[in-house]
Design a protein around this motif. Structure first.
Motif, mmCIF file in Angstrom:
data_model
loop_
_atom_site.group_PDB
_atom_site.id
_atom_site.type_symbol
_atom_site.label_atom_id
_atom_site.label_comp_id
_atom_site.label_asym_id
_atom_site.label_seq_id
_atom_site.Cartn_x
_atom_site.Cartn_y
_atom_site.Cartn_z
ATOM 1 N N PRO A 147 -7.277 -0.960 -12.796
ATOM 2 C CA PRO A 147 -7.547 -1.762 -11.241
ATOM 3 C C PRO A 147 -8.889 -2.364 -10.772
ATOM 4 O O PRO A 147 -9.912 -2.013 -11.631
ATOM 5 N N SER A 148 -9.076 -3.191 -9.889
ATOM 6 C CA SER A 148 -10.315 -3.944 -9.606
ATOM 7 C C SER A 148 -11.219 -3.127 -8.870
ATOM 8 O O SER A 148 -12.181 -3.250 -9.004
ATOM 9 N N HIS A 155 0.843 -1.285 0.032
ATOM 10 C CA HIS A 155 0.063 -0.008 0.039
ATOM 11 C C HIS A 155 0.905 1.257 0.024
ATOM 12 O O HIS A 155 1.604 1.339 0.973
ATOM 13 N N ILE A 156 0.740 2.107 -0.947
ATOM 14 C CA ILE A 156 1.578 3.195 -1.351
ATOM 15 C C ILE A 156 0.516 4.615 -1.200
ATOM 16 O O ILE A 156 -0.577 4.564 -1.949
ATOM 17 N N ALA A 157 1.004 5.385 -0.365
ATOM 18 C CA ALA A 157 0.351 6.694 -0.414
ATOM 19 C C ALA A 157 0.798 7.536 -1.458
ATOM 20 O O ALA A 157 2.148 7.847 -1.747
ATOM 21 N N LEU A 184 3.231 -2.831 4.051
ATOM 22 C CA LEU A 184 3.322 -3.930 3.505
ATOM 23 C C LEU A 184 2.489 -5.106 4.247
ATOM 24 O O LEU A 184 1.954 -4.853 5.348
ATOM 25 N N GLY A 185 2.290 -6.356 3.538
ATOM 26 C CA GLY A 185 1.591 -7.022 4.108
ATOM 27 C C GLY A 185 1.001 -8.318 3.561
ATOM 28 O O GLY A 185 1.769 -8.620 2.401
ATOM 29 N N LYS A 207 -6.896 -0.306 -6.086
ATOM 30 C CA LYS A 207 -6.438 -1.678 -6.033
ATOM 31 C C LYS A 207 -6.352 -2.422 -7.373
ATOM 32 O O LYS A 207 -7.369 -2.425 -8.158
ATOM 33 N N TRP A 208 -5.148 -2.893 -7.363
ATOM 34 C CA TRP A 208 -4.842 -4.013 -8.279
ATOM 35 C C TRP A 208 -4.649 -5.336 -7.827
ATOM 36 O O TRP A 208 -3.779 -5.609 -6.675
ATOM 37 N N MET A 209 -5.421 -6.292 -8.174
ATOM 38 C CA MET A 209 -5.243 -7.788 -7.662
ATOM 39 C C MET A 209 -4.499 -8.405 -8.602
ATOM 40 O O MET A 209 -5.239 -9.110 -9.704
ATOM 41 N N LEU A 210 -3.302 -8.221 -8.761
ATOM 42 C CA LEU A 210 -2.239 -8.809 -9.595
ATOM 43 C C LEU A 210 -2.188 -10.454 -9.454
ATOM 44 O O LEU A 210 -2.259 -11.132 -8.412
ATOM 45 N N GLU A 211 -2.188 -11.173 -10.552
ATOM 46 C CA GLU A 211 -1.917 -12.902 -10.472
ATOM 47 C C GLU A 211 -0.862 -13.337 -10.656
ATOM 48 O O GLU A 211 -0.379 -14.324 -10.067
ATOM 49 N N ASP A 212 0.060 -12.554 -11.478
ATOM 50 C CA ASP A 212 1.611 -12.932 -11.730
ATOM 51 C C ASP A 212 2.399 -11.867 -11.637
ATOM 52 O O ASP A 212 2.659 -11.021 -12.689
ATOM 53 N N PRO A 213 2.993 -11.490 -10.658
ATOM 54 C CA PRO A 213 2.996 -12.211 -9.302
ATOM 55 C C PRO A 213 1.855 -11.766 -8.622
ATOM 56 O O PRO A 213 0.957 -10.784 -8.496
ATOM 57 N N ARG A 214 1.213 -12.762 -7.569
ATOM 58 C CA ARG A 214 0.124 -12.614 -6.940
ATOM 59 C C ARG A 214 0.364 -11.621 -5.720
ATOM 60 O O ARG A 214 0.956 -11.521 -4.757
ATOM 61 N N VAL A 215 -0.279 -10.257 -6.128
ATOM 62 C CA VAL A 215 -0.062 -8.952 -5.312
ATOM 63 C C VAL A 215 -1.346 -8.308 -5.304
ATOM 64 O O VAL A 215 -1.901 -8.032 -6.279
ATOM 65 N N ASN A 216 -1.515 -7.834 -3.954
ATOM 66 C CA ASN A 216 -2.529 -6.928 -3.836
ATOM 67 C C ASN A 216 -1.900 -5.609 -3.558
ATOM 68 O O ASN A 216 -1.418 -5.118 -2.651
ATOM 69 N N PHE A 217 -2.000 -4.762 -4.807
ATOM 70 C CA PHE A 217 -1.250 -3.469 -4.829
ATOM 71 C C PHE A 217 -2.485 -2.407 -4.776
ATOM 72 O O PHE A 217 -3.196 -2.189 -5.752
#
Length: 151
Positions: free
Chosen positions: A28-29, A7-9, A61-62, A37-47
């Motif tokens: 973004p989703s 998570h970036i401000a 981070l988390g 928010k983007w829910m990426l699958e490759d790599p699996r990242v909740n950005f």
């Protein structure tokens, strides 16, 4: 299965939306007036990015997990490693309700482990009224040092 979370401000949400959509080659989703928010699958990242009036840069981070059992295992792992954690059950954060816990690394970077329970219509609200650990999509901290994004 875990999903890495960043998570970036940001200072300019619109410019950041354009940049990260190009970087990830997808839209973004979730898009709100102050958050995306983007829910990426490759790599699996909740950005996630947000523009909430606080300091720009890394917010936290988390790890997002798929079940309450997986979250409990991560909490047990923190306990075994003697990492002090702050629990937040039913926290309202980033347009979602989640069970979570927070730890902090030696440099002060906050890490959350969370299991999303559902969507909510607001960015966030304190998990426990008047609690210094209550967050609004931010790591728990003393109220006097809480950034503007955390009300």
């Amino acid at each position: 299965m875990k999903r890495f979370h960043v998570h970036i401000a940001v200072e300019d949400l619109a410019a950041s939306l354009r940049f990260y959509s190009k970087l990830f080659a997808m839209q973004p989703s979730v898009v709100k007036d102050d958050y995306a928010k983007w829910m990426l699958e490759d790599p699996r990242v909740n950005f996630a990015i947000s523009q909430r009036g606080g300091k720009t840069g890394l917010n936290h981070l988390g790890f997002q997990v798929d079940s309450a059992q997986e979250l409990a295992l991560m909490r047990e792992q923190a306990e075994r490693a003697e990492l002090s954690a702050v629990d937040e059950a039913g926290a309202s954060c980033c347009y979602a309700r989640s069970d979570k816990h927070w730890i902090e690394d030696p440099s002060g970077i906050a890490w959350e482990a969370f299991h999303t329970l559902g969507e909510i219509p607001v960015f966030g609200e304190p998990a426990v009224k008047d609690s210094p650990a209550a967050s609004v999509c931010c790591p728990p901290q003393a109220a006097a040092t809480r950034p503007k994004c955390c009300g």
